[in-house]
Design a protein around this motif. Structure first.
Motif, short mmCIF file in Angstrom:
data_model
loop_
_atom_site.label_atom_id
_atom_site.label_comp_id
_atom_site.label_asym_id
_atom_site.label_seq_id
_atom_site.Cartn_x
_atom_site.Cartn_y
_atom_site.Cartn_z
N UNK A 140 32.27 -12.34 19.31
CA UNK A 140 31.37 -12.35 20.45
C UNK A 140 31.59 -13.58 21.32
N UNK A 141 31.82 -14.72 20.69
CA UNK A 141 32.04 -15.95 21.45
C UNK A 141 33.28 -15.84 22.33
N UNK A 142 34.36 -15.31 21.77
CA UNK A 142 35.60 -15.21 22.53
C UNK A 142 35.55 -14.07 23.55
N UNK A 143 34.73 -13.06 23.29
CA UNK A 143 34.58 -11.99 24.27
C UNK A 143 33.97 -12.55 25.57
N UNK A 169 43.75 -19.29 30.52
CA UNK A 169 43.19 -20.38 29.69
C UNK A 169 42.39 -19.87 28.50
N UNK A 170 41.62 -18.77 28.68
CA UNK A 170 40.79 -18.26 27.59
C UNK A 170 41.65 -17.82 26.42
N UNK A 171 42.73 -17.11 26.71
CA UNK A 171 43.63 -16.67 25.64
C UNK A 171 44.28 -17.87 24.95
N UNK A 172 44.58 -18.90 25.71
CA UNK A 172 45.17 -20.09 25.12
C UNK A 172 44.22 -20.77 24.16
N UNK A 173 42.92 -20.78 24.49
CA UNK A 173 41.92 -21.37 23.60
C UNK A 173 41.83 -20.57 22.30
N UNK A 187 30.28 -25.27 25.65
CA UNK A 187 29.42 -24.16 25.23
C UNK A 187 30.09 -23.29 24.18
N UNK A 188 31.38 -23.05 24.37
CA UNK A 188 32.12 -22.23 23.40
C UNK A 188 32.15 -22.90 22.03
#
Length: 515
Positions: free
Chosen positions: A13-16, A72-76, A31-32
């Motif tokens: 859920x966090x990564x979604x 960037x999100x995928x990299x995290x 926040x993540x």
């Protein structure tokens, strides 16, 4: 993998939410990682491990490697995956065998952690790999522990050395020493020493385990720890490391429903690798522990490599070639179908296999509703047929189907549905054998091979395409439609395969059951 289910759900859920952001700000990152920190703590991961983990990931997430990334999100997500692999031990390590047999493996752990069951599982796996293990019963305190080891050894097809009755009678140090000598005389190349445990860490337990280690000089000392034990797992591991020391860790009861995150802390806190993971009660439910694969399961990225390895063990290569030839020549029969089902059952639970597919963590309820007894019903129907009927289902008239239904304890409708599903499966597999692209029910054409689209695919294309008379406008509109309908990748943006839906799972079950 129920043990890490809650942690996996929280991270998913966090990564979604993270993936919906095109550009990450420091506030987004903070926040993540607040949510990641809470998820790890709720899963009983040790506080020092959580602090170290989130600090490393945050530092990397705010660094240049994310700022310069196209997504960037995928990299995290990739960074979290890499750091999770690190706290799980980094690299997979195999058992180290002695240059001069026998290899001595000593098991240590608390009472109820699963040492005796693991001894049988390890013996069976070693037998399969061509070794000749000897189980030595050194747990002489727990009631009927020796009897349990005898039963487990018999099920595993391994020899056992148990000169003492146990139940408080006998010297475990002498039994361990004599067991190694017996293995050397009888030419067993592996000795597995099952030692006593306690309900808690105490001086007597550590003293006895230390004496056994000194007397046998084992090549491996495996610390078996219950994955459901909670935060106390870290304290127990430290106590055994200080009192006995161990070379590797075994996680047991990974199929349980506890939070289990404390198991993630053991490798990081002790510096010892996790070598095996016990995933069920059966003697075949033992897996070599691969940190990268376990991290993928926790992050709902699937574990295709383990699935392939299990398939290679269960399926015979020559038989697979024969089946491929039959499919290509349209000679695939219900007898072959039954044989393939039996080989699939050797791989273990269908739920477990489906759970290794990427994205299946989002379909927990569908997996729970998957009734594996339907495979038994299918097998009963096929076995109620005559050899001629299995080879040629077209001869099945009404009276034959009624007889088969009565013989299998099913209904005529069940028999009819099985024959229909078999015809669909045979057509699909024949298409694959000929190099075509199958149209899987509920999923549409699998792939983009020209000319291989189904009627369903053509219908969607017709209804979704642009009808503008302006070529430039029509091209722009069609490009927009393609963007909207393109697969979005896995649950975390790693990979580009579309995730299976609940309808897909239902169709998979229909191939084997009555739903």
């Amino acid at each position: 993998m129920a043990t890490f289910g809650t942690l996996s759900d929280r991270l998913t859920e966090t990564f979604r939410i993270l993936r919906t952001k095109g550009k990450l700000t420091p506030a987004d990152v903070d926040g993540t990682f607040r949510e990641i920190r809470r998820a790890l703590l709720d899963a009983d991961v040790a506080l020092p491990v959580v602090k170290d983990f989130t600090a490393k990931v945050r530092e990397r997430a705010l660094g240049d490697e994310v700022n310069r990334a196209l997504n960037p999100a995928q990299q995290v997500v990739q960074i979290v995956n890499e750091e999770l692999i690190a706290i799980l031990g980094g690299q997979h390590r195999r058992l180290e065998f002695a240059k001069t047999p026998p290899t001595v493996i000593m098991l240590a752990g608390l009472q109820g952690s699963g040492k005796t069951t693991f001894a049988g599982k390890l013996a069976k796996q070693l037998e399969r790999d061509g070794h000749t293990p000897l189980l030595v019963a050194c747990d002489l305190q727990r009631p009927n522990a020796v009897t349990q080891l005898r039963v487990v050894a018999e099920q595993a097809g391994a020899a056992v050395y148990a000169p003492e009755p146990g139940n408080g009678v006998g010297d475990p140090v002498r039994v361990a020493r004599d067991g190694v000598d017996t293995a050397r005389r009888q030419q067993h190349d592996v000795v597995i020493i099952d030692t006593a445990g306690r309900l808690g860490v105490d001086a007597d337990l550590m003293n006895q385990a230390a004496k056994i280690r000194k007397a046998t000089d084992p090549d491996e000392v495996l610390f078996v720890i219950d994955a459901m034990i909670g935060q106390d797992a870290v304290n127990t591991a430290k106590a055994f490391q200080d009192g006995v020391d161990f070379t590797g860790v075994v996680l047991s009861k990974l199929d349980g429903d506890a939070r289990g995150g404390a198991a993630l802390s053991v490798a990081s806190v002790t510096g010892r690798p996790i070598i095996y993971a016990s995933t069920g009660e059966g003697l075949d439910d033992l897996e070599a522990f691969h940190p990268d694969r376990m991290a993928s399961r926790i992050l709902d990225l699937g574990d295709i490599l383990t699935l392939i390895e299990q398939a290679q063990q269960a399926f015979d290569e020559e038989e697979a070639l024969k089946v491929a030839e039959k499919l290509a020549s349209e000679q695939f029969t219900l007898e072959d179908f039954l044989e393939q089902m039996q080989q699939m059952r050797k791989m273990g639970s269908m739920k477990k296999m489906l759970g290794m597919l990427p994205g299946m963590g989002q379909m927990k309820q569908q997996l729970e509703d998957f009734d594996e007894r339907e495979i038994d019903h299918t097998e009963a129907i096929i076995r109620s047929m005559t050899p001629g009927e299995r080879r040629n289902p077209k001869v099945l008239n009404g009276s034959r189907r009624l007889r088969i239904a009565r013989g299998s304890g099913m209904t005529v409708t069940d028999v009819n549905q099985l024959v229909q599903r078999f015809d669909q499966a045979a057509k699909m597999m024949k298409t694959v054998a000929r190099g075509g692209v199958p149209n899987v029910p509920g999923m549409g054409p699998m792939g983009g091979k020209p000319g291989a689209s189904s009627k369903r695919g053509k219908k969607q294309k017709k209804s979704g395409g642009s009808r503008s008379g302006n070529p430039a406008k029509r091209a722009a509109e069609n490009a927009g439609i393609a963007t909207q309908t393109a697969p979005s990748g896995s649950g975390f943006g790693l990979g580009g395969a579309a995730q299976p839906t609940s309808e897909d799972l239902a169709e998979i079950q229909k191939l084997f059951g009555n739903r």
